[in-house]
Design a protein around this motif. Structure first.
Motif, PDB file in Angstrom:
ATOM      1  N   UNK A  16       0.818  -1.210   0.000  1.00 15.17           N
ATOM      2  CA  UNK A  16       0.000   0.000   0.000  1.00 15.17           C
ATOM      3  C   UNK A  16       0.849   1.256   0.000  1.00 15.17           C
ATOM      4  N   UNK A  17       1.956   1.221   0.729  1.00 14.48           N
ATOM      5  CA  UNK A  17       2.776   2.424   0.839  1.00 14.48           C
ATOM      6  C   UNK A  17       3.660   2.668  -0.373  1.00 14.48           C
ATOM      7  N   UNK A  18       4.065   1.638  -1.081  1.00 18.02           N
ATOM      8  CA  UNK A  18       4.841   1.892  -2.299  1.00 18.02           C
ATOM      9  C   UNK A  18       3.953   2.561  -3.343  1.00 18.02           C
ATOM     10  N   UNK A  19       2.667   2.183  -3.361  1.00 21.30           N
ATOM     11  CA  UNK A  19       1.717   2.827  -4.277  1.00 21.30           C
ATOM     12  C   UNK A  19       1.441   4.256  -3.819  1.00 21.30           C
ATOM     13  N   UNK A  20       1.231   4.431  -2.512  1.00 23.06           N
ATOM     14  CA  UNK A  20       0.978   5.766  -1.966  1.00 23.06           C
ATOM     15  C   UNK A  20       2.158   6.697  -2.206  1.00 23.06           C
ATOM     16  N   UNK A  21       3.378   6.190  -2.059  1.00 16.36           N
ATOM     17  CA  UNK A  21       4.581   6.998  -2.291  1.00 16.36           C
ATOM     18  C   UNK A  21       4.668   7.442  -3.746  1.00 16.36           C
ATOM     19  N   UNK A  22       4.283   6.558  -4.662  1.00 12.19           N
ATOM     20  CA  UNK A  22       4.272   6.938  -6.077  1.00 12.19           C
ATOM     21  C   UNK A  22       3.269   8.058  -6.330  1.00 12.19           C
ATOM     22  N   UNK A  23       2.112   7.982  -5.682  1.00 16.73           N
ATOM     23  CA  UNK A  23       1.114   9.043  -5.843  1.00 16.73           C
ATOM     24  C   UNK A  23       1.612  10.366  -5.293  1.00 16.73           C
ATOM     25  N   UNK A  87      -6.890  15.230  -2.245  1.00 13.46           N
ATOM     26  CA  UNK A  87      -6.584  15.105  -3.673  1.00 13.46           C
ATOM     27  C   UNK A  87      -7.857  15.073  -4.508  1.00 13.46           C
ATOM     28  N   UNK A  88      -8.881  14.351  -4.030  1.00 13.06           N
ATOM     29  CA  UNK A  88     -10.144  14.295  -4.770  1.00 13.06           C
ATOM     30  C   UNK A  88     -10.810  15.667  -4.817  1.00 13.06           C
ATOM     31  N   UNK A  89     -10.734  16.410  -3.708  1.00 13.42           N
ATOM     32  CA  UNK A  89     -11.296  17.766  -3.704  1.00 13.42           C
ATOM     33  C   UNK A  89     -10.598  18.666  -4.698  1.00 13.42           C
ATOM     34  N   UNK A  90      -9.278  18.523  -4.820  1.00 12.63           N
ATOM     35  CA  UNK A  90      -8.533  19.321  -5.801  1.00 12.63           C
ATOM     36  C   UNK A  90      -8.931  18.941  -7.223  1.00 12.63           C
ATOM     37  N   UNK A  91      -9.142  17.652  -7.454  1.00 14.37           N
ATOM     38  CA  UNK A  91      -9.580  17.203  -8.785  1.00 14.37           C
ATOM     39  C   UNK A  91     -10.912  17.848  -9.153  1.00 14.37           C
ATOM     40  N   UNK A  92     -11.853  17.849  -8.206  1.00 13.55           N
ATOM     41  CA  UNK A  92     -13.166  18.456  -8.480  1.00 13.55           C
ATOM     42  C   UNK A  92     -13.028  19.959  -8.732  1.00 13.55           C
ATOM     43  N   UNK A 172      -3.211  10.368  -7.695  1.00  9.23           N
ATOM     44  CA  UNK A 172      -2.806  10.437  -6.291  1.00  9.23           C
ATOM     45  C   UNK A 172      -3.947  10.011  -5.376  1.00  9.23           C
ATOM     46  N   UNK A 173      -5.153  10.487  -5.663  1.00 10.23           N
ATOM     47  CA  UNK A 173      -6.308  10.102  -4.843  1.00 10.23           C
ATOM     48  C   UNK A 173      -6.515   8.585  -4.873  1.00 10.23           C
ATOM     49  N   UNK A 174      -6.390   7.991  -6.052  1.00 12.36           N
ATOM     50  CA  UNK A 174      -6.580   6.540  -6.173  1.00 12.36           C
ATOM     51  C   UNK A 174      -5.503   5.776  -5.400  1.00 12.36           C
ATOM     52  N   UNK A 175      -4.267   6.281  -5.415  1.00 12.07           N
ATOM     53  CA  UNK A 175      -3.203   5.580  -4.679  1.00 12.07           C
ATOM     54  C   UNK A 175      -3.466   5.599  -3.175  1.00 12.07           C
ATOM     55  N   UNK A 176      -3.992   6.703  -2.664  1.00 11.63           N
ATOM     56  CA  UNK A 176      -4.269   6.765  -1.223  1.00 11.63           C
ATOM     57  C   UNK A 176      -5.479   5.911  -0.855  1.00 11.63           C
ATOM     58  N   UNK A 177      -6.441   5.805  -1.753  1.00  7.44           N
ATOM     59  CA  UNK A 177      -7.573   4.902  -1.514  1.00  7.44           C
ATOM     60  C   UNK A 177      -7.079   3.459  -1.462  1.00  7.44           C
TER      61      UNK A 177
END
Length: 409
Positions: A16-23, A87-92, A172-177
């Protein structure tokens, strides 16, 4: 490391954290590009990117105290959820064409505070998540994970921004999810609360953590060594980049140099558990420091970007072994109820070194010829090496055999 790979809970956390770090790394590339596209201001780009580091530094010591007060898994889950929402709020906002610099700064602050909380919470949880004998491998794999996430995220950031301004932040939002749900299934053993606990007071708890680190000679010396090395190597890195540019090295070769630094760090992190297992930690730390002292001045004689990349890879290969030895000693020498505050202190001191190092490097290249600036940084690293290897407190950090093989404590 193979046995660690069979640890379901650590594997879930690591993935989970390697994906989150990429985001996160993707966003750090996309932030300045977005600000430049909106305002054309390089200064405001720096403000947004700097807000992450500033927030992390300001929140560092209080965050460490809160990690020792609150359930650590809940802290990590809340951090991933908060970053996904931000991140999702920024996307919107970008979708509705309402995103401004103020919103970007707010999102950056959320990211910085979450990292200030998450990192000490994760570090403090390692000795409870894996057997004590596997802590060095876990520390090393976490280092490799960070490097891999940074490399992949940096490469993705520019590409995704070219697809669309909001795309990197959606990623980024998807990686944190993903990281949130991966962490949700991690079984982290709870901590035993002390029989008697005085009323909570954040200031006193922070002061207690600072006193603990300062009063333990091994912790104090290892922290100062790492801070000194990070400070001067950060300066050295910037000096080398400027020197390469002044010598006419093409931008593509400079990019290869930076990539090989990351690749060397990943390979070094994978080799670190073996070195920790075979060698006394003091010998590992002293050997790494002396190797860096010998390698860093060689940049004066290297004029090819590709050869400089090879030198960078060799330099980056070494520190993970020392970091593994030092971090393992620090974690296993600190009581569980103080590990969060230890992480907060280390995060703040490391962050200050990372922030001041490039500033020092910039001042050196302005004040001195490039080759002289390289030698000044190399000389400073040599001084840190001498102080480290002659320190009795550092020599006493030999592997605590009484801790090896015991359950996470």
């Amino acid at each position: 490391m193979t046995r660690l790979g069979r640890n379901r809970d650590y594997r879930l956390l690591w993935t989970g954290q390697v994906v989150s770090e990429a985001g996160f790394s993707t966003t750090m590339i996309a932030f300045p590009l977005l600000v430049l596209a909106i305002t054309g201001s390089a200064a405001q780009s720096g403000l947004v990117v700097g807000a992450v580091a500033i927030a992390q530094l300001v929140a560092g010591l209080p965050a460490g105290a809160l990690v020792d007060r609150w359930p650590r898994k809940r802290i990590m889950l809340a951090c991933e959820a908060a970053q996904a929402v931000a991140a999702a709020g920024l996307v919107l906002a970008l979708w509705w064409q309402a995103g401004g610099v103020g919103l970007l700064v707010a999102v950056a602050v959320v990211m910085g505070v979450c990292r200030a909380l998450f990192e000490p919470a994760e570090d403090a949880s390692l000795p409870r998540l894996v057997p004590t004998a596997q802590v060095p491998a876990a520390v090393a794999l976490n280092s490799a994970r960070t490097s891999a996430g940074q490399l992949s995220g940096t490469a993705l950031g520019g590409f995704l921004f070219a697809v669309g301004r909001l795309v990197p932040f959606a990623f980024d939002a998807l990686t944190h999810i993903f990281a949130f749900f991966s962490l949700l299934f991690v079984r982290l053993p709870g901590r035993q609360a002390p029989a008697e606990r005085p009323p909570a007071h954040l200031g006193r708890e922070i002061a207690e953590g600072l006193r603990w680190v300062w009063r333990q000679p091994g912790l104090r010396v290892t922290t100062l060594c790492v801070v000194g090395l990070n400070l001067f190597f950060s300066a050295y890195y910037l000096v080398i980049i400027v020197l390469a540019n002044d010598r006419g090295v093409p931008a593509g070769e400079i990019g290869v140099m930076a990539a090989m630094l990351g690749a060397g760090g990943i390979l070094g992190a994978l080799a670190a558990p073996y070195l920790h297992r075979k060698l006394n930690p003091y010998l590992v730390v002293a050997g790494v420091f002396w190797a860096l002292t010998a390698l860093t001045p060689l940049a004066v004689f290297v004029h090819s970007g590709y050869l400089m990349g090879v030198l960078f890879a060799a330099i980056a290969f070494l520190p993970p072994a020392a970091n593994t030895a030092i971090s393992t000693y620090q974690l296993l020498s600190t009581p569980d109820d103080l590990r969060g505050r230890l992480g907060g202190v280390l995060g703040v001191t490391g962050g200050l070194a990372a922030a001041l190092g490039p500033a020092l490097g910039g001042w050196l290249v302005e004040a001195l010829p490039g080759s002289t600036a390289v030698l000044v940084c190399a000389g400073a690293i040599a001084v840190v090496t001498l102080l480290a290897t002659t320190s009795g407190a550092l020599r006493a950090t030999a592997r605590p055999r009484e801790l090896e093989g015991t359950p996470g404590s």
